[in-house]
Each structure stands twice: as C-alpha cells, then as structure tokens.
Design a protein around this motif. Sequence first.
Motif, PDB file in Angstrom:
ATOM      1  N   ASN A  77       0.237   5.614  -9.443  1.00  0.00           N
ATOM      2  CA  ASN A  77       1.080   4.982 -10.448  1.00  0.00           C
ATOM      3  C   ASN A  77       2.381   4.480  -9.823  1.00  0.00           C
ATOM      4  O   ASN A  77       2.881   3.394 -10.158  1.00  0.00           O
ATOM      5  CB  ASN A  77       1.389   5.996 -11.555  1.00  0.00           C
ATOM      6  CG  ASN A  77       1.822   5.328 -12.845  1.00  0.00           C
ATOM      7  OD1 ASN A  77       1.088   4.543 -13.432  1.00  0.00           O
ATOM      8  ND2 ASN A  77       3.023   5.640 -13.288  1.00  0.00           N
ATOM      9  N   SER A  78       2.925   5.238  -8.895  1.00  0.00           N
ATOM     10  CA  SER A  78       4.177   4.866  -8.231  1.00  0.00           C
ATOM     11  C   SER A  78       4.009   3.686  -7.285  1.00  0.00           C
ATOM     12  O   SER A  78       5.003   3.114  -6.831  1.00  0.00           O
ATOM     13  CB  SER A  78       4.739   6.066  -7.456  1.00  0.00           C
ATOM     14  OG  SER A  78       5.067   7.119  -8.333  1.00  0.00           O
ATOM     15  N   SER A  79       2.776   3.346  -7.013  1.00  0.00           N
ATOM     16  CA  SER A  79       2.508   2.191  -6.163  1.00  0.00           C
ATOM     17  C   SER A  79       2.185   0.949  -6.973  1.00  0.00           C
ATOM     18  O   SER A  79       2.688  -0.137  -6.680  1.00  0.00           O
ATOM     19  CB  SER A  79       1.339   2.488  -5.220  1.00  0.00           C
ATOM     20  OG  SER A  79       1.012   1.360  -4.437  1.00  0.00           O
ATOM     21  N   LEU A  80       1.367   1.092  -8.047  1.00  0.00           N
ATOM     22  CA  LEU A  80       0.761  -0.081  -8.678  1.00  0.00           C
ATOM     23  C   LEU A  80       1.114  -0.296 -10.142  1.00  0.00           C
ATOM     24  O   LEU A  80       0.596  -1.233 -10.761  1.00  0.00           O
ATOM     25  CB  LEU A  80      -0.760   0.010  -8.539  1.00  0.00           C
ATOM     26  CG  LEU A  80      -1.281  -0.074  -7.104  1.00  0.00           C
ATOM     27  CD1 LEU A  80      -2.757   0.265  -7.052  1.00  0.00           C
ATOM     28  CD2 LEU A  80      -1.040  -1.456  -6.533  1.00  0.00           C
ATOM     29  N   GLU A  86      10.480   1.184 -10.221  1.00  0.00           N
ATOM     30  CA  GLU A  86      10.620   1.622  -8.837  1.00  0.00           C
ATOM     31  C   GLU A  86       9.297   1.602  -8.084  1.00  0.00           C
ATOM     32  O   GLU A  86       9.249   1.941  -6.902  1.00  0.00           O
ATOM     33  CB  GLU A  86      11.214   3.041  -8.796  1.00  0.00           C
ATOM     34  CG  GLU A  86      12.627   3.132  -9.374  1.00  0.00           C
ATOM     35  CD  GLU A  86      13.586   2.192  -8.660  1.00  0.00           C
ATOM     36  OE1 GLU A  86      13.586   2.191  -7.402  1.00  0.00           O
ATOM     37  OE2 GLU A  86      14.323   1.472  -9.348  1.00  0.00           O
ATOM     38  N   ALA A  87       8.221   1.222  -8.768  1.00  0.00           N
ATOM     39  CA  ALA A  87       6.916   1.166  -8.108  1.00  0.00           C
ATOM     40  C   ALA A  87       6.915   0.058  -7.055  1.00  0.00           C
ATOM     41  O   ALA A  87       7.667  -0.916  -7.138  1.00  0.00           O
ATOM     42  CB  ALA A  87       5.812   0.920  -9.131  1.00  0.00           C
ATOM     43  N   GLU A  96      12.154  -7.658  -3.810  1.00  0.00           N
ATOM     44  CA  GLU A  96      12.998  -6.680  -3.123  1.00  0.00           C
ATOM     45  C   GLU A  96      12.299  -6.175  -1.863  1.00  0.00           C
ATOM     46  O   GLU A  96      11.067  -6.217  -1.760  1.00  0.00           O
ATOM     47  CB  GLU A  96      13.296  -5.495  -4.050  1.00  0.00           C
ATOM     48  CG  GLU A  96      14.097  -5.864  -5.291  1.00  0.00           C
ATOM     49  CD  GLU A  96      14.337  -4.670  -6.193  1.00  0.00           C
ATOM     50  OE1 GLU A  96      13.853  -3.558  -5.850  1.00  0.00           O
ATOM     51  OE2 GLU A  96      14.996  -4.832  -7.240  1.00  0.00           O
ATOM     52  N   GLU A  97      13.089  -5.692  -0.937  1.00  0.00           N
ATOM     53  CA  GLU A  97      12.520  -5.097   0.269  1.00  0.00           C
ATOM     54  C   GLU A  97      11.802  -3.800  -0.099  1.00  0.00           C
ATOM     55  O   GLU A  97      12.355  -2.947  -0.788  1.00  0.00           O
ATOM     56  CB  GLU A  97      13.622  -4.805   1.289  1.00  0.00           C
ATOM     57  CG  GLU A  97      14.203  -6.042   1.946  1.00  0.00           C
ATOM     58  CD  GLU A  97      13.197  -6.721   2.863  1.00  0.00           C
ATOM     59  OE1 GLU A  97      12.373  -6.011   3.486  1.00  0.00           O
ATOM     60  OE2 GLU A  97      13.217  -7.956   2.949  1.00  0.00           O
ATOM     61  N   VAL A  98      10.563  -3.658   0.353  1.00  0.00           N
ATOM     62  CA  VAL A  98       9.807  -2.463   0.055  1.00  0.00           C
ATOM     63  C   VAL A  98       8.718  -2.276   1.103  1.00  0.00           C
ATOM     64  O   VAL A  98       8.174  -3.255   1.624  1.00  0.00           O
ATOM     65  CB  VAL A  98       9.174  -2.549  -1.362  1.00  0.00           C
ATOM     66  CG1 VAL A  98       8.185  -3.702  -1.454  1.00  0.00           C
ATOM     67  CG2 VAL A  98       8.520  -1.234  -1.751  1.00  0.00           C
ATOM     68  N   VAL A  99       8.442  -1.032   1.432  1.00  0.00           N
ATOM     69  CA  VAL A  99       7.358  -0.726   2.353  1.00  0.00           C
ATOM     70  C   VAL A  99       6.055  -0.656   1.557  1.00  0.00           C
ATOM     71  O   VAL A  99       5.953   0.102   0.588  1.00  0.00           O
ATOM     72  CB  VAL A  99       7.600   0.613   3.080  1.00  0.00           C
ATOM     73  CG1 VAL A  99       6.403   0.961   3.966  1.00  0.00           C
ATOM     74  CG2 VAL A  99       8.876   0.537   3.913  1.00  0.00           C
ATOM     75  N   LEU A 100       5.087  -1.457   1.934  1.00  0.00           N
ATOM     76  CA  LEU A 100       3.811  -1.473   1.234  1.00  0.00           C
ATOM     77  C   LEU A 100       2.976  -0.273   1.658  1.00  0.00           C
ATOM     78  O   LEU A 100       2.632  -0.133   2.827  1.00  0.00           O
ATOM     79  CB  LEU A 100       3.058  -2.767   1.547  1.00  0.00           C
ATOM     80  CG  LEU A 100       3.804  -4.068   1.250  1.00  0.00           C
ATOM     81  CD1 LEU A 100       2.937  -5.269   1.597  1.00  0.00           C
ATOM     82  CD2 LEU A 100       4.253  -4.126  -0.207  1.00  0.00           C
ATOM     83  N   ASP A 101       2.666   0.597   0.700  1.00  0.00           N
ATOM     84  CA  ASP A 101       1.908   1.804   1.032  1.00  0.00           C
ATOM     85  C   ASP A 101       0.419   1.511   1.094  1.00  0.00           C
ATOM     86  O   ASP A 101      -0.045   0.400   0.810  1.00  0.00           O
ATOM     87  CB  ASP A 101       2.212   2.928   0.043  1.00  0.00           C
ATOM     88  CG  ASP A 101       1.871   2.577  -1.405  1.00  0.00           C
ATOM     89  OD1 ASP A 101       1.118   1.602  -1.625  1.00  0.00           O
ATOM     90  OD2 ASP A 101       2.348   3.273  -2.311  1.00  0.00           O
ATOM     91  N   ASP A 102      -0.357   2.521   1.482  1.00  0.00           N
ATOM     92  CA  ASP A 102      -1.802   2.343   1.648  1.00  0.00           C
ATOM     93  C   ASP A 102      -2.493   2.004   0.333  1.00  0.00           C
ATOM     94  O   ASP A 102      -3.469   1.237   0.310  1.00  0.00           O
ATOM     95  CB  ASP A 102      -2.429   3.605   2.252  1.00  0.00           C
ATOM     96  CG  ASP A 102      -2.070   3.793   3.710  1.00  0.00           C
ATOM     97  OD1 ASP A 102      -1.643   2.795   4.345  1.00  0.00           O
ATOM     98  OD2 ASP A 102      -2.204   4.918   4.216  1.00  0.00           O
ATOM     99  N   ASP A 164       3.079  -9.834   8.319  1.00  0.00           N
ATOM    100  CA  ASP A 164       3.949  -8.828   8.934  1.00  0.00           C
ATOM    101  C   ASP A 164       4.261  -7.685   7.981  1.00  0.00           C
ATOM    102  O   ASP A 164       5.405  -7.209   7.895  1.00  0.00           O
ATOM    103  CB  ASP A 164       5.259  -9.467   9.431  1.00  0.00           C
ATOM    104  CG  ASP A 164       5.021 -10.541  10.473  1.00  0.00           C
ATOM    105  OD1 ASP A 164       4.059 -10.402  11.257  1.00  0.00           O
ATOM    106  OD2 ASP A 164       5.788 -11.522  10.500  1.00  0.00           O
ATOM    107  N   GLY A 165       3.256  -7.253   7.236  1.00  0.00           N
ATOM    108  CA  GLY A 165       3.424  -6.111   6.343  1.00  0.00           C
ATOM    109  C   GLY A 165       4.175  -6.406   5.066  1.00  0.00           C
ATOM    110  O   GLY A 165       4.595  -5.479   4.355  1.00  0.00           O
ATOM    111  N   LYS A 166       4.332  -7.677   4.715  1.00  0.00           N
ATOM    112  CA  LYS A 166       5.039  -8.050   3.496  1.00  0.00           C
ATOM    113  C   LYS A 166       4.204  -9.046   2.691  1.00  0.00           C
ATOM    114  O   LYS A 166       3.408  -9.797   3.248  1.00  0.00           O
ATOM    115  CB  LYS A 166       6.393  -8.678   3.823  1.00  0.00           C
ATOM    116  CG  LYS A 166       7.361  -7.744   4.529  1.00  0.00           C
ATOM    117  CD  LYS A 166       8.689  -8.449   4.793  1.00  0.00           C
ATOM    118  CE  LYS A 166       9.670  -7.508   5.486  1.00  0.00           C
ATOM    119  NZ  LYS A 166      10.973  -8.165   5.751  1.00  0.00           N
ATOM    120  N   VAL A 167       4.420  -9.040   1.373  1.00  0.00           N
ATOM    121  CA  VAL A 167       3.790 -10.038   0.524  1.00  0.00           C
ATOM    122  C   VAL A 167       4.657 -11.287   0.543  1.00  0.00           C
ATOM    123  O   VAL A 167       5.835 -11.244   0.201  1.00  0.00           O
ATOM    124  CB  VAL A 167       3.634  -9.531  -0.925  1.00  0.00           C
ATOM    125  CG1 VAL A 167       3.091 -10.648  -1.816  1.00  0.00           C
ATOM    126  CG2 VAL A 167       2.710  -8.324  -0.978  1.00  0.00           C
TER     127      VAL A 167
END
Length: 351
Positions: A77-80, A86-87, A96-102, A164-167
């Motif tokens: 839920n915190s991812s999607l 804050e997901a 916003e800058e965010v690290v994309l999790d698995d 590069d790990g970003k959308v």
Amino acid sequence: MANTVFNNTHINSLQSFSKRHGITILILSIFLASCNPTKSYVSNQGAIYGTIYHLTYESPNGKDVQDEIEVEMQKLNSSLSTYDPEAVISKVNKNEEVVLDDYFLTVFNRAMEISEITNGAFDITVAPMVNVWGFGFKNKEQVTQELIDSLKTITGYKKIHLKDGKVVKDHPNTMLDCSAIAKGYACDVVANFLREKGCENYMVEIGGEVVAYGENAKGKAWSIGISNPKDDEFLVNQSLKAVVKLPSKALATSGNYRNFYVEDGKKYAHTIDPKTGYPVQHSLLSSTVLADNCMTADAYATAFMVMGLEKSIELANSVEEIEVYFIYSDEDGNYKTYASNGFKSHLVKEN
C-alpha cells in the motif's frame, strides 16, 4: 467441523485500490476448509485496499500469521496507493524525488509489457479519462471533444518510461494509477510470503482476485465460484455461473454486473477506451483470466473489458500464459459464455 463457505464477495472498491475504471466487479469465491486431524489449516479475513480479503493456509505448527501478512500488505500500500500522499506512486505523480522500490518496479514493468501486448487496452495512465466520465457515466453531459483531446495529451502508456531508476514523463501532468493490476499483485505478494513461511497449501483471495496452491483441508483442489450476472440492483439473489478448480493457479475477474446500459435490447458494458477517451460499445460483461500469477491475470482481465469479445478471444488464443472465460450478452440480450480450451479443463460445473 462443517465445511466453511465464504461467498458474496462484492467488489466495489472506492478506496486505495479502486478497480476497473470505476466499474463494480463481482466474483463469488468458495473456500473449502474443514477440521482434519492430519492437517492444521488457518483461516483469516479482514479489510484492505477498500475491499475484503480471505486467506486459508496450512500453517506449520498451526501458527496464525495474519498480523505479519497485514504488515506485508501495508508495505505494498505504501508503494502503490494513490490515496496515500507519501506512497511511491503518489510522489511519482507529483514529480517529486523518490526511490522506486521493488513493488513499484515489478508492477510498472509488467504493466508496460501487457500494455504493449494489448495495444494499449491496458493502460495505467487512463484514470483521468475514466474520472471525467464519472461512475456510470454520470458526468457524460459535461464531457466535450475539447476536454477529451486535452486529456489525450497527458494519457497513454507510451508517454512514460523508466530511465536511470526514475519514471520519465513526456508530460508532467501524466498520472499513474495501478489499481487495475495492484490487487492481483497483492495476492502474489501474500502467496510468496506464505511459501516463505513454509505453507505448502494455501488460498489467497483479495477482493475477488485469487491465488491458490496445493489443496484444501479435504485434500481437493481449491474451488472458486464465478457469479452469474443479474439485473439485481442490490445483488441479493445471486447464483453461480461456473465453478472453477484452481490447483496452483491464479484467477482474476473484471466485469460489469450492474454497471451496463441497454440499447435495442442489448446490454453494453460501461468501459472507457484509453486510446479514444470514449466508452467502448460491446457486449462483454465479464472476463475471467487464469494465469500463473495474479498480477498478470488481473491486468489481462481489465484489458479484455476494453477490447470486447472478438478481439479478446483472438488475443487470448495468441498468449500462451493465460486461459479465459467470458460472459457476454448476445443479440437478444441473453447471457452466453466462451471458455478457452485450457480453461475448460478447470471447469467443475457451468450453469
């Protein structure tokens, strides 16, 4: 102990994982469990993602792991969840800058693959188009060609990609909504968790999407019921259209059981085509998909509701990883079904 039967699982997801372009979806799930001295099965149920979940699993030493499972579901839920500001997906939508999790990467990449295979019938950027029409097309009088044209500039799966790990978006106002695939993926996540806990037999159902493995406490394959569409506003008098055995498979259903309109005596589904921004007009009322994982089944079930019966049959026959069961309305308004050859082998009965 008598067999425990859970049914009447009515999906009308209006919260974090609201589904199917605002469409009400219904699947009846039958979970067979009993007290067997040689096996210790645990059953859990609860609320998550704006719907209900049911779990039954043969747990080592009879341990109940519901609390741990809910922790795993909340991680997803915190991812999607677009309802959590804050997901990960919410921060992507706000640029916003965010690290994309698995979790996010797994769903995003699979969504892009199925979008390509279905020629855009499945599209995680379509939510703005769906929202402008409103549930049941209640806002249709406000929809203009100019408005649709403006939404076309920000929708379309080809307007987003990973770099590069970003959308990266072609347009900053493009919004992602993975609700038409994430609930299926949630079933996969819980199933993987149970396997890691040593559970060899289990059934995971979240809002009608199902993953089953092994056998139930009676030593038989898990059985899932698919509801029969009815013009029953309150869904009180219900029956099963089919019962499916589910040995080590995933199943997802997308459908329009109350949300359709009638023209010249024929029923048509309320579904928005992501490519045109307008409602499709076809007779497919329900699509059920079998696959090795529920994320895949979930996405294809959604895509088929956009594509309609003929195109869906053609595509399903070309995709080896899925089997399908369609309920549709014929020229006289009667309900008919289509089952792929592989799906027929899973049918226990059909009414």
